[in-house]
Design an enzyme around this catalytic site. Structure first.
Site, short mmCIF file in Angstrom:
data_model
loop_
_atom_site.label_atom_id
_atom_site.label_comp_id
_atom_site.label_asym_id
_atom_site.label_seq_id
_atom_site.Cartn_x
_atom_site.Cartn_y
_atom_site.Cartn_z
N ASP A 13 1.06 -1.46 -0.20
CA ASP A 13 0.09 0.04 -0.09
C ASP A 13 0.73 1.43 0.08
O ASP A 13 0.46 2.48 -0.52
CB ASP A 13 -0.92 0.11 1.06
CG ASP A 13 -2.04 -0.82 1.00
OD1 ASP A 13 -2.45 -1.30 0.13
OD2 ASP A 13 -2.55 -1.48 2.17
N MET A 65 -5.48 -2.76 -5.62
CA MET A 65 -5.19 -2.75 -4.20
C MET A 65 -5.43 -1.19 -3.79
O MET A 65 -4.92 -0.26 -4.40
CB MET A 65 -4.66 -3.56 -3.40
CG MET A 65 -4.95 -5.15 -3.42
SD MET A 65 -3.86 -6.07 -2.62
CE MET A 65 -4.90 -7.76 -2.48
N ARG A 73 -7.23 0.49 -0.04
CA ARG A 73 -8.30 0.92 0.39
C ARG A 73 -8.41 2.28 0.58
O ARG A 73 -9.49 3.22 0.46
CB ARG A 73 -8.67 0.25 1.87
CG ARG A 73 -8.20 -1.32 1.84
CD ARG A 73 -9.52 -1.86 2.17
NE ARG A 73 -9.64 -3.38 2.01
CZ ARG A 73 -9.52 -4.48 2.89
NH1 ARG A 73 -9.78 -4.13 3.97
NH2 ARG A 73 -9.72 -5.58 2.43
N LEU A 94 -2.65 -11.32 -7.12
CA LEU A 94 -1.73 -11.49 -8.24
C LEU A 94 -0.66 -10.24 -8.00
O LEU A 94 0.41 -10.35 -8.47
CB LEU A 94 -2.18 -11.39 -9.61
CG LEU A 94 -2.58 -12.62 -10.20
CD1 LEU A 94 -3.63 -13.60 -9.08
CD2 LEU A 94 -3.44 -12.52 -11.29
#
Lengths: 428, 428
Positions: free
Chosen positions: B150, B198, B200, B306
């Site tokens: 992230d 990805m 959030r 992945l």
């Protein structure tokens, strides 16, 4: 002996593209150049822009303007260098004006050889070019060059494009399953990983992920093919048993997975949700079912275009076959072979040996190669040893593209402009 | 001078894993061995199985049984070699018995050094180990080793794991966009491709796909970050304008994309559909919105695991940083540095130069590094030149894993068994 007049080659990419379809284009152009240099009566390769659409619209690219280096670079370029199209040639009776137009374009550009690079439907289009030549008295040969990640073409051991997709998917499954294994043992653990792969009617790509297994309890633990009707109770029980035994469960699901009524599950669900058909989505749907039924956390990846464009992970065998199919198509066409597909024949499994043989184009369109029952395990939820023996050699060998200073594969390639049209415009 | 008594090292992997987190483990083990061989007072590295859960349950792996070759192989192994967990150490007041237990485990195994390999929350856990040592009079140092795809950890130029995810995503976007370009010109054309990544709360991974651009109209054309509230009208207008100008539109969307009310769009939708929260799904949701609004065919890939396990496409810079962070953590810990994270400091953009500096562990947990406004284009729908300058060096260099005869990356690695427990069992 009078030298035959050099005739041009028409090449086009038809249907979905692959990581290695451009290698076939490279093989075509390279072989035509070599043959011409050796004195054979062959002219330039004209590539149609956007498949058959470009033929009809007379949007043709003269590949003579490509340097030899640019031709070689087609080996390492994913996507479709000249554009592709799902447009197929209809039978004459349905659309005589399209036949008329195609004949005019072939005549205007002195086409003697038509090479159609595609799947089932495209092989039928190639066949119709033979008919078209006869109907209009054109001296042309038409040869099909197989291409499909779906691997659903009959009469060839494999279709170029499939091996690279298989290598990508098996690698992705192996890698993701290591992630899953690491995340399955602690707090707020993920217990299930689902990889949704392409395959509307045939489970070849799903099945190929079986190659990721390097041990008895290695991923994938379940493979759900369109050939086996989805039985929720059995699948949920198998997932549950796998989690109990291994600690987690990795599943490959083909986008075309269907219920006992034969209807694709993803379409059913999306039609209900959105009021219209939306393809894809069986992976998230399955994740939701497993999560609801077993109360375990699921992750789901949807490979979509990634699986058929991942040139960075191409299979060397696949790449070589893609190139060879193109080169051989030109040689055969020049030798007067027409109405055939350049098929790959398997001579041995291990070490893998293959050669190229002609397969009749007739009837390929109507026959889809599905995963045969003996390629599935007894319960229908995995690959059999026979399937593994078939699949294993197709993903062998690496063929990295060059990487640029930007840390990414170097896919620079400049498509030449269209030739000036010789005919009046034609609208589709 | 009396030689100091060798003390053992406790290492654990905390939170989601990455393609290179095991390289950090390798760096830890390798450095500890080298230091011990040079006579430094350092014992064996004990790796906890499944992160903090393994510490509490006294499930510890003595890495002394690993051959030097097995340690080196950690460089090329995705996933988490010892298992990870999202479990964090609560403050003492919330759970004194867990503190008691951890102290007992540290004592029982003569731990002098605690190395926590994780993200924001895990850095707070590392900090609490310092407190724990003080409270129980243990002579320990605690050092944080950054890790997160992230890239939302503050006080470090980048977190190991991010660069490899970025390289994978930018490559995937570049490859898929070539597929899209080929499919956008013919019949039944696909006009939009969406890649769900990805992220959030932070758009770093989404933003990294900007590196795929190698020309003014190259993909991705839109990047939708959680930092910018989703405005359907503006996005639909931008997609439409891109299709008109380029012929197609490629979009990257972060899973955490939220509406003007701050609520993640994917969760909203899934809660409505399924009656419970289901993460992921913003990509298909967006595809449906675009398809409905513009009547164009969309494809959507969801990278999921992945993108953080694709060791086959790791960034060499990222891999080197991951290893160095582990090795340096051991050195610092042995030197008595405690309560710090091994942070990466950027010395120059191009050529990229970096070193490692200590950053205080205090307060990292509460501060999330978001994409700053000046890293976004003026309309908030793409990366700024500043963002590109920051991102570019992080994906530099290739570091292929070895491939086996099976045509797949060779990720074989045998995790040693747990040490025999010295304490009574503890249930979580």
């Amino acid at each position: 002996m009078t030298a035959a007049r050099p005739r041009n080659v028409l090449y086009f990419q038809s249907g979905g593209v692959t990581a290695v379809i451009n290698a076939t284009a490279g093989g075509v152009i390279d072989a035509a150049r070599s043959l011409a240099q050796a004195g054979a009566p062959i002219g330039t390769v004209l590539a149609a822009r956007n498949g058959l659409s470009g033929v009809l619209k007379e949007e043709l690219i003269d590949t003579a303007s490509l340097s030899d280096e640019a031709v070689l670079r087609l080996r390492q370029l994913p996507g479709g260098a000249f554009g592709a199209s799902r447009r197929l040639l209809p039978p004459y009776d349905e659309c005589p004006d399209q036949w008329e137009r195609v004949a005019a374009v072939l005549r205007a550009h002195d086409i003697g050889h038509v090479l159609v690079n595609g799947g089932n439907g495209s092989m039928e289009t190639a066949r119709l070019f033979v008919e078209l030549g006869q109907r209009y008295g054109l001296d042309i040969t038409a040869v099909g060059l197989p291409k499909t990640v779906d691997n659903d073409l009959l009469d060839t051991d494999v279709s170029p494009g499939f091996g690279s997709a298989a290598k990508y998917l098996a690698t992705s499954m192996r890698e993701a399953s290591l992630d899953l294994a690491a995340m399955s043992g602690g707090a707020r653990a993920t217990k299930v990983f689902i990889l949704e792969v392409m395959g509307r009617h045939a489970g070849w790509m799903a099945l190929s992920t079986a190659l990721a297994q390097d041990g008895p309890d290695a991923a994938p633990h379940l493979i759900l093919c369109p050939e086996v009707p989805f039985d929720e109770e059995r699948v949920v029980a198998a997932v549950s048993a796998t989690i109990a035994r291994v600690g987690y469960c990795a599943i490959t699901v083909a986008e075309g997975l269907a219920g006992p009524d034969g209807k694709p599950l993803a379409v059913e669900r999306d039609a209900a949700t959105y009021g219209h058909e939306q393809l894809g989505g069986v992976g998230p749907w399955l994740a939701d079912r497993v999560q609801t039924r077993l109360g375990v956390k699921c992750h789901c990846a949807v490979a979509d275009y990634l699986q058929r464009s991942a040139r960075h992970l191409a299979s060397r065998v696949d790449l070589e076959q893609a190139w060879a199919v193109g080169a051989t198509g030109v040689e055969w066409s020049l030798a007067g072979r027409s109405g055939v597909m350049v098929a790959i024949r398997r001579l041995a499994d291990a070490p893998y040996r293959w050669d190229l043989v002609p397969a009749a184009l007739d009837g390929l369109a109507d026959r889809e190669r599905k995963v045969p029952p003996d390629f599935l395990s007894a319960d229908g939820l995995h690959a059999s040893p026979l399937a593994r023996a078939y699949l294993a050699p197709l993903i062998a060998g690496e063929a990295y593209p060059p990487y640029g200073d930007d840390g990414l594969p170097d896919y620079r390639w400049q498509c030449p402009s269209n030739l000036a049209p010789r005919l009046s415009p034609y609208s589709l």
